[in-house]
Write a protein that holds these residues in place. Structure first.
Motif: not given
Lengths: 456, 456
Positions: A376, A379-380, A384-385, A422-423, A425-426, A428-429, A432-433, B112, B177, B181-182, B423
Motif C-alpha cells: 500500500e 502504491a501511494r 503502481i498497485l 488488479y486481480f 483486491l480481495v 487488499y480488502q 484494509h478491513d 494503475t 478497494e 488503497t489510495y 475491472f
C-alpha cells in the motif's frame, strides 16, 4: 550516457533488446542436480521427458553447457508487443523515505497477463507450435500463468487447456474470464475429466482442489491426448532460461547509464522471476567478474529456502512428476489458507537451490501483513498497485532503503516488480478491513512433512 | 528518423515530453458557447464558478484565448511516473487483417487508474493543493475517474471524497478497494450524508443511484465544507486542456518518424479523451495548416452526437450545475441498464460540440455487441485487454482498416486506446455467455427527453 540525469523510466530501444537468452547453469561450477525418474531413481532421459514436454524445451531443460540460446524471431516479435519493460528509478520512493539509497525496479506488469509469466509462456507455446502440436495443457492457481499462456496460445492459434484450482476458479472469476477472452478452455480442478480428478473427487467429496492436483490433471491430459504436451510456468530450468530476458534487459539499461546495483532483490515462489532477474548479474559473480548481493524473499507461511531442506522431492502432490533436488518443505505441504497471494509452491527451482546452497544468494522470509503494508505504501508513492507476490520484494527493498537512511550508505538497490494486483483486491480488502492475519508454520508441522520426503 | 523502420512502440524521451498544454479554443473562430447561470440565464462569472471550482481551474475554464499553458513542474514530475505513454504501431493487427492501412494507437492504460483520466486528475488536485485547500470531492460511475483522482490526491496528501453510484459501489467492489488503497473515502450515492441524498432516498427508497445524483452530492459537500472544491473528470474545457498531453505526445512521436495520420478516431462520452487526442491535429486543421478526418465514436445506446440536439442543457440530472451548450439527449436521459461500459453521459463537451456543429469532425454510433466483438479480437491479436469505452474506437478503427483492404487504400489510422478492461470482466463474461444485448432508444423516447430541455 553515464553522466546524464537518469530518467524516471529507462526503456531500451528495440535494437538494444536482448536477442539471446542466457543460461546461468553454463557458468555454474556445480551444476543443478538432474531430475530423477521416481521409478528407477535414475536421471530422466530426453526421451522420457519428451512424453510430457516439447522436444526443444526438453533440450533446453537438460542443457547445462550452452551459455546463450538464440531467441527465435517469432518470439522476438511477440516480445516487442509488450517489451522492453521499463526499468524505473524510484525517485518518489527515495524522496518519501528520505534515503540516500538509489532504488530501481524492473516492472514486468505492463501486459494483460499482468506479470512476467508471459516471457516464458510465449516461448513454450512457440516450441509446441514448431513441433506441430495441436495444443498445450497446464494448471494455474491465482491465474497469472494461465492468463499468460492463454495470450500466447491465442497469438499462435494453439489450443490451450487450463486446469484451474477450483477455489480460485470460483473466487477469481475475472481471471477466468480473461482466459476465456483469449479462447482458452478453463476447467475447475479436480474435475471429472481425468482419472486422477475422478479419484480425488471420490476420495475427498467437495474438495476445492490444490495446485498439486491440478498439475496431475494437466499432465494426464497432455500425455493421453494426441498432439498435446504439458507446460509449466516456474521451477524448471527452461523457464529460468526464458525469464533471463528480464535480467538481460535490466543489465543493458543499467550499463547504458553506468549504474551498478549493490543489492538485487526478488520474490521467490518457484523461482521464475528471481532466476530471470538475477541471471546475468549472477553470471558475472560466478565468473568472478563482479560481486553483488542477492536476496530471495519468500512468505513466512511458505518458507522453502529459509526453513526447508535441500533434498530430492516430488514437484507435485500427486507424485507423478519427476523428482527434483531442491529446497523443499515436502510435496504435501500446502500453505495456510489465510495466505493471500501466490508463492505457494512447496519447493524451489533446482538452479536457485544450488546457488543458495553454495552461499551465493541470501534468503529472507516476510510476514503477510508486513507485505501488504509495503504494497500500500508503494502504491501511494509510486502509483503502481503491486501484486502480493511482487510486494514481498518491495518489503525487503523498503527495509534495506530504511537501513541505508540509518547508516547513511548510498547503496544502489534493484528489485523485481513482477506484476500488478488488479486481480488481488480481495486480499487488499482484507488488509484494509483489518481481517488479514499472519501464519507461520511451527517446527513440528514442518517436521511432519519433512518426514515424508522420498528416500533417494 | 523518417526513414528508419518504425518500432512496435514509440516512446518519447523525457526531454521530448510536452511542457505545455494546448488550448484548442484559442484557434477556434467560433468559441464554444459560455456556461450559463441557470437562475439568471447570464454567462457564469469567475466569481460564481469559484464557489465550486479551484481558482486556477476557473481561469483555465474561461480562457478561450491563451494558446499554451505551462505545465507546472510538480505535474511534470508526476507525469514522468507513468508518461510518456507508448504510441503503438499495430503491426500484428495489420497483418491479421491483411490491410494495407497503417494502424497506430496511443495507449493510456499503463497506469494503475487504468485510463487517461489521471492526466487531468493530477492537474486538478495540484491546483487544489496550490490554493491551500484540504481536499476535493467528486463523483464516479464505473470508477476510472475516482481511482485516478485518489491516486493524485494520495501523491499530494490531499483529502479525497468520492461519491460512487450505489450500484457500481456494490457491483464493482474492486474499484472501490483500489480507491481505498489510495486513501480516498468512498460513499455510495445516494447517501444520507447530504441534503440532496436524503431527498432522493426519501423520494425513491432503495434506489441504486445515478451519475447525476452523485454529482449533486459531491457538489453539495464541496460547497458546504470549509476548504473543499468539486472536481470533474470530463466535459469541461479545463479537462480537455489537460488531456491535450495525449495528443501532443502522439503528434511529437509521429513527427519524429515522419508519420501523418489520415484518420483520427476516439471514443466519446463527455469528450475528455477525444478532445485530448485530437487537440494539436485539430489545431492544425483550424489554422489551415493540414487536414485530417476525425471520428467520434459513441454507443448507439447513448447517441448524443448522432441523435442529440445542439442546445443549452443541464450537466447533471439534479439541475444544480450551470447550463452548457452541447449536443445533448436531455439531462434526464439515462442509458438502458443493459449498457455495460462508461460513455453514459447525456451530453458532450461544449468545445467538441461546436467543432462537430461546424462540420470539422464526424461521429458514428456503434452497437454494444459489435464493440465487444472488436474488443475480444483486439485482445487476442494485440495482447491488450481493452476497456469497453476504448473498444468503441477499436470497432471503428477495424471497420476503417477493413474498408482499406477492400479499396486498397494505404491510409494511416490513429486511434486512442484510453484504458484497460480489468475491472469490466462482468461485461466480458456477458459477452462470452451470449447474454449481452443491444439497445437503441426509439425516436419517441428521445423526443420525450428532448421536450424537457430548459428554455434559454
Amino acid at each position: 550516457m553515464a553522466n546524464e540525469k537518469i530518467p524516471y523510466k529507462i526503456y531500451l530501444n528495440e535494437s538494444e533488446m536482448p536477442k539471446q537468452w542466457y543460461n546461468m547453469r553454463a557458468d555454474m561450477k556445480t551444476k543443478p542436480a538432474p531430475l530423477l525418474n521416481p521409478g528407477t531413481g535414475k536421471p530422466m532421459t530426453a526421451e522420457e521427458l519428451s512424453v510430457v514436454f516439447c522436444k526443444d524445451l526438453v533440450e533446453q531443460e537438460l542443457d547445462n553447457d550452452t551459455k546463450y540460446f538464440d531467441i527465435p524471431d517469432e518470439i522476438l516479435s511477440f516480445y516487442k508487443m509488450y517489451r522492453p519493460s521499463p526499468l524505473v528509478r524510484a525517485y518518489c520512493l527515495e524522496e518519501k523515505l528520505q534515503t540516500p539509497a538509489k532504488i530501481y525496479y524492473k516492472f514486468e506488469g505492463n501486459n494483460t497477463s499482468g506479470s512476467h509469466k508471459l516471457n516464458s509462456a510465449i516461448a513454450q507455446a512457440y516450441y509446441a507450435k514448431k513441433q506441430g502440436l495441436k495444443g498445450v495443457t497446464t494448471e494455474t492457481g491465482a491465474g497469472q500463468w494461465g492468463t499468460a499462456l492463454s495470450m500466447a496460445c491465442a497469438y499462435l492459434n494453439l489450443d490451450c487447456k487450463v486446469f484451474m484450482v477450483k477455489c480460485s476458479y470460483e473466487q477469481k472469476p475475472f481471471r477466468r474470464e480473461v482466459m476465456r477472452t483469449y479462447g482458452a478452455s478453463v476447467t475447475p480442478s479436480p474435475s471429472m475429466e481425468t482419472e486422477v480428478g475422478k479419484r480425488i473427487n471420490a476420495a475427498h467429496p467437495g474438495t476445492t482442489g490444490s495446485l498439486g492436483c491440478a498439475i496431475s490433471e494437466a499432465v494426464e491430459v497432455a500425455t493421453k491426448s494426441e498432439g498435446y504436451r504439458y507446460v509449466l510456468g516456474s521451477v524448471l530450468n527452461q523457464v529460468l532460461l526464458h525469464q533471463s530476458v528480464i535480467g538481460l534487459e535490466t543489465k543493458a539499461a543499467m550499463d547504458k547509464y553506468g549504474i551498478k546495483p549493490d543489492l538485487i532483490i526478488g520474490c521467490a515462489g518457484g523461482g521464475s522471476n528471481l532466476g530471470g532477474l538475477i541471471a546475468p548479474f549472477m553470471g558475472e559473480k560466478l565468473r568472478g567478474e563482479a560481486d553483488y548481493r542477492f536476496i530471495a524473499v519468500e512468505p513466512a507461511s511458505c518458507p522453502s529456502f529459509t526453513r526447508g531442506v535441500y533434498a530430492y522431492d516430488f514437484c507435485d502432490t500427486g507424485m507423478v512428476c519427476p523428482l527434483a533436488k531442491m529446497y523443499t518443505l515436502g510435496s504435501d505441504f500446502i500453505p495456510s489458507p489465510n495466505h493471500a497471494g501466490g508463492l505457494r509452491f512447496h519447493g524451489m527451482s533446482s538452479t536457485l537451490s544450488e546457488l543458495y546452497h553454495e552461499g551465493l544468494m541470501e534468503a529472507r522470509a516476510v510476514n503477510q501483513t508486513d507485505v501488504f503494508e509495503a504494497a500500500e505504501y508503494f502504491a501511494r508513492v509510486e502509483g503502481i498497485l503491486p501484486a502480493p507476490e511482487s510486494s514481498h520484494a518491495i518489503r525487503v527493498a523498503l527495509d534495506e532503503a530504511i537501513r541505508c537512511r540509518e547508516t547513511g550508505e548510498e547503496k544502489t538497490i534493484l528489485f523485481g516488480l513482477t506484476g500488478t494486483g488488479y486481480f488481488d483486491l480481495v486480499a487488499y480488502q482484507k488488509y484494509h478491513d483489518g481481517t488479514m492475519t499472519d501464519y507461520i508454520p511451527t517446527d513440528e508441522e514442518l517436521a511432519q512433512y519433512r518426514a515424508k520426503l522420498p528416500k533417494v
